[in-house]
Design a protein around this motif. Structure first.
Motif, PDB file in Angstrom:
ATOM      1  N   ARG A  61     -34.544 -18.270 -15.669  1.00 50.40           N
ATOM      2  CA  ARG A  61     -33.422 -17.481 -14.856  1.00 50.40           C
ATOM      3  C   ARG A  61     -32.113 -18.059 -15.629  1.00 50.40           C
ATOM      4  NH1 ARG A  61     -33.664 -16.866  -8.609  1.00 50.40           N
ATOM      5  NH2 ARG A  61     -31.965 -15.494  -8.834  1.00 50.40           N
ATOM      6  N   ILE A  89     -31.643 -19.595 -18.439  1.00 52.98           N
ATOM      7  CA  ILE A  89     -31.692 -19.064 -19.804  1.00 52.98           C
ATOM      8  C   ILE A  89     -31.167 -17.593 -20.020  1.00 52.98           C
ATOM      9  CG2 ILE A  89     -32.985 -18.633 -22.070  1.00 52.98           C
ATOM     10  CD1 ILE A  89     -32.213 -21.644 -21.527  1.00 52.98           C
ATOM     11  N   GLU A  90     -31.880 -16.832 -19.256  1.00 54.08           N
ATOM     12  CA  GLU A  90     -31.728 -15.538 -19.155  1.00 54.08           C
ATOM     13  C   GLU A  90     -30.200 -14.931 -18.681  1.00 54.08           C
ATOM     14  OE1 GLU A  90     -31.811 -11.098 -18.626  1.00 54.08           O
ATOM     15  OE2 GLU A  90     -31.614 -12.522 -16.833  1.00 54.08           O
ATOM     16  N   MET A  91     -29.766 -15.419 -17.657  1.00 53.11           N
ATOM     17  CA  MET A  91     -28.264 -15.310 -17.472  1.00 53.11           C
ATOM     18  C   MET A  91     -27.311 -15.748 -18.361  1.00 53.11           C
ATOM     19  SD  MET A  91     -28.786 -16.373 -13.417  1.00 53.11           S
ATOM     20  CE  MET A  91     -27.561 -15.616 -12.492  1.00 53.11           C
ATOM     21  N   PHE A 104     -27.691 -16.473 -21.612  1.00 50.16           N
ATOM     22  CA  PHE A 104     -27.818 -15.964 -23.121  1.00 50.16           C
ATOM     23  C   PHE A 104     -27.964 -14.413 -22.986  1.00 50.16           C
ATOM     24  CE2 PHE A 104     -29.224 -20.195 -23.574  1.00 50.16           C
ATOM     25  CZ  PHE A 104     -28.513 -20.507 -24.860  1.00 50.16           C
ATOM     26  N   ALA A 105     -28.636 -13.809 -22.211  1.00 48.43           N
ATOM     27  CA  ALA A 105     -28.639 -12.279 -22.236  1.00 48.43           C
ATOM     28  C   ALA A 105     -27.558 -11.780 -21.432  1.00 48.43           C
ATOM     29  CB  ALA A 105     -30.153 -11.974 -21.783  1.00 48.43           C
TER      30      ALA A 105
END
Lengths: 496, 196
Positions: B134, B136-138, B140-141
């Protein structure tokens, strides 16, 4: 410490990558450790990572096209008419659980604010199931919050024992063990970690309706179903007391800065016993604690953004005011006034505890002053407009005056009110700065009507009436005098 | 680069999807990361890359009947669709801006190894433990700040930085392992051919 430092340094590199990619590329910090440089390279590769829901959304979109593009008969076959919609706490974890246990495939998920899943679709066997995270603001409430579910999911699976084993391994609880049933199935029931109940079964005999009826008749004759009703795993939920064990109608609630320190003080200074404590996630702050002093309960918590600090005055009834006063000072209290004989016969001392709450330590000397409802702790409110407050409590909470002493100017010197089985003491504050409104937890049998009456009296609703995960139906109100009230009815016993 | 068994499996999948488009989902699952990795490498912008990736798969689905098996992996066909779509975009952009020679930032072709590597990394993100994934996703994405993530997840800034560190660290170590494995299997394949 070193690790802290590394994660900090790494974040500075990541921040640069995200906000100033061109600059970051030019100035690959040559001084950084090899480990950090390797991680920064990975971070660089991750720029452009697709959003988590994108892949699933595109897949769902493509699938819609493939089903729409084919013959209509196929479309109706794959789109079932009725679909269960599960609401769970932590839908992402639930999806993982269903993948692991049922071999579910995720069709799509839509992630909303706070990373909550607003809608997700999974497929188990030939069926779709929808699910979402809990959204109390839209009336989507999970079994964990409700304390149970009235709907059971039924799954026909090829190997019921294997599914049951996986369920238990993944954290499910068997409600009924897997066994052969007279109706031609081998089945069992389990509750998943999110409170959903699943009946799982594998067909072991193909039975005609006649054969099934014959077996039912036979078993009825043997009294099987009357016994079945009394199966131990189906015991009725005991009715809960609307006021939980050990509580009275009113319980003082202290919202403070430094709750842990205050707990220590209450133990050392007043001989309080800690009954319950739950911390806030990720820190030393206390979300809720319950302390017992003699026959009274005191609740406290660290002040939060939603509910700032709220101190309270209390009268503490003791046998020996001098001894308790000394103990309190030793435990860290500051003196408000040394032990004194009061004109009305009681011996009293005053202290301010480590969080700033006032305590009037009182040894009742005159027998008439101690009544049946005298408890160890008597909450005391010092208010601007105490006389109006008394009238307000009568209308809103059905309070009764048990004692009233007014000054010639009509201001309340000291008053006592009875609400339910509890007494509340109060007086007019010398001035606005000296006012000390408090917070009171109020347990009553019918919170809805009390809530309605209070709202009619113009209280501010800080948190509307709702069922809380700890088993109370409760609200948070603020009256015109600055007091907070937590009217509550205990509706079920639940794990906090 | 692929074992013959994998080729045969993919060929069967493509043929199944040509007969029944509902089977396309499997081809999508197998190739999403590759196509996206290629597109984002060329476009360097997440929103555009997502748009174009969607376009590629929609085109592929619509034209699946025309795909002929010639021994090249299915992903090569998808990458070609992507490459054409990107070129079309640039032509269109050039026309709109009246610029005859568009300054396409990364027109040089991307090597299959590079696509494969980045696709592998994106797939590894999906396998991270939940809390690391979560963050990493928040980060970088969604390009959120540490503080925004901390507030959303109810954690401290320090805890989020730790999770970011641990997430990147496990990606790095797994990435190296899978890179080693793929080199190992490549050389094993070569050895097999030489011996056979």
């Amino acid at each position: 410490m070193a690790k802290q430092n590394l994660s900090e340094q790494l974040d500075q590199m990541v921040e640069a990558l995200i906000t100033r990619p061109a600059v970051a590329r030019r100035q690959r910090e040559p001084k950084a450790k090899a480990q950090l440089q390797a991680l920064a390279r990975i971070a660089g590769e991750l720029r452009g990572l697709p959003r988590e829901d994108f892949k699933a959304r595109l897949k769902a979109d493509l699938e819609r096209r493939t089903t729409m593009g084919s013959k209509p008969a196929v479309a109706t076959e794959t789109r079932q008419t009725a679909t269960a919609y599960l609401c769970v706490k932590n839908a992402a974890a639930a999806i993982e659980f269903y993948k692991k246990v049922f071999g579910a495939t995720e069709i799509m998920r839509l992630v909303g604010p706070e990373a909550r899943i607003g809608h997700a679709e999974i497929r188990i066997g030939n069926s779709s199931i929808y699910l979402s995270d809990e959204h109390p603001e839209f009336g989507s409430i999970s079994p964990q919050t409700l304390g149970g579910t009235s709907v059971k999911m039924n799954l026909s699976v090829p190997d019921v024992d294997a599914v049951a084993a996986r369920a238990v391994e993944a954290g499910g609880k068997m409600v009924r063990p897997v066994q052969d049933q007279f109706y031609g199935e081998r089945s069992g029931q389990f509750e998943d970690p999110f409170g959903q109940v699943w009946m799982i079964s594998t067909t072991i005999e193909q039975l005609s309706a006649e054969e099934l009826q014959r077996r039912v008749d036979e078993m009825t004759k043997q009294g099987a179903f009357t016994q079945a009703e009394r199966k131990p795993d189906e015991k009725a939920t005991p009715a809960v007391r609307p006021i939980p064990e050990g509580f009275h109608t009113l319980t003082p609630y202290l919202a403070v800065n430094g709750a842990a320190r205050l707990i220590d003080f209450l133990k050392e200074g007043f001989g309080a016993v800690e009954k319950f404590r739950v911390g806030k996630p990720g820190g030393k702050l206390i979300m809720h604690a319950e302390m017992r002093i003699g026959d009274s309960v005191l609740e406290l918590a660290d002040a939060s953004e939603e509910f700032g600090a709220r101190l309270l005055g209390n009268i503490l009834h003791v046998e020996d005011a001098d001894a308790v006063y000394q103990r309190a000072l030793k435990a860290g209290a500051t003196s408000l006034f040394a032990p004194t004989e009061q004109p009305w016969g009681d011996r009293e001392a005053g202290v301010k505890d480590t969080a700033g709450n006032h305590w009037n330590i009182t040894a009742i000397r005159k027998t008439g002053h101690r009544t049946d409802d005298t408890r160890a702790i008597l909450p005391y409110l010092s208010l601007v407009g105490a006389a109006e407050f008394v009238e307000f409590t009568k209308r809103a909470f059905g309070a009764e005056e048990t004692f009233m002493l007014k000054a010639p100017d009509g201001k309340v010197v000291h008053a006592r009110l009875r609400i339910g089985d509890s007494i509340l003491a109060l007086g007019e504050a010398a001035n606005e700065g000296a006012a000390m409104p408090g917070a009171l937890h109020m347990y009553i049998g019918d919170v809805d009507s009390v809530y309605a009456a209070a709202v009619r009296e113009g209280v501010k609703v800080l948190r509307p009436l709702r069922e809380e995960s700890y088993g109370d139906r409760a609200a948070v109100l603020q009256d015109a005098f600055g007091n907070w009230w937590f009217p509550s009815t205990h509706v079920k016993d639940a794990q906090f | 680069m692929k074992a013959p068994a994998q080729d045969a499996g993919e060929r069967r999948l493509v043929e199944a999807a040509q007969k029944d488009p509902r089977r396309f989902a499997e081809l999508y699952e197998n190739n999403f990361a590759r196509v996206y990795a290629y597109v984002v490498r060329r476009l360097r912008n997440r929103e555009e890359a997502q748009d174009l990736t969607a376009e590629v798969f929609h085109q592929a689905l619509a034209n699946l009947g025309r795909f002929e098996w010639r021994g090249l992996p299915f992903s090569a066909w998808l990458i070609r669709i992507a490459s054409n779509a990107i070129a079309d975009r640039w032509k269109l952009a050039a026309r709109e801006h009246g610029n005859p020679s568009p300054g396409e930032p990364s027109s040089k072709d991307v090597s299959p190894e590079e696509i494969e590597q980045r696709a592998r990394l994106f797939r590894l993100v999906e396998t991270l433990p939940n809390d690391q994934r979560r963050v990493i996703e928040m980060r970088f994405a969604q390009e959120k700040s540490i503080n925004e993530i901390a507030r959303e997840l109810g954690r401290t800034d320090g805890a989020i930085k730790q999770l970011q560190f641990r997430g990147l660290e496990s990606l790095r170590s797994q990435f190296e392992v899978s890179a080693r494995q793929s080199t190992a299997s490549k050389s094993a394949g070569k050895a097999g051919r030489l011996n056979g």
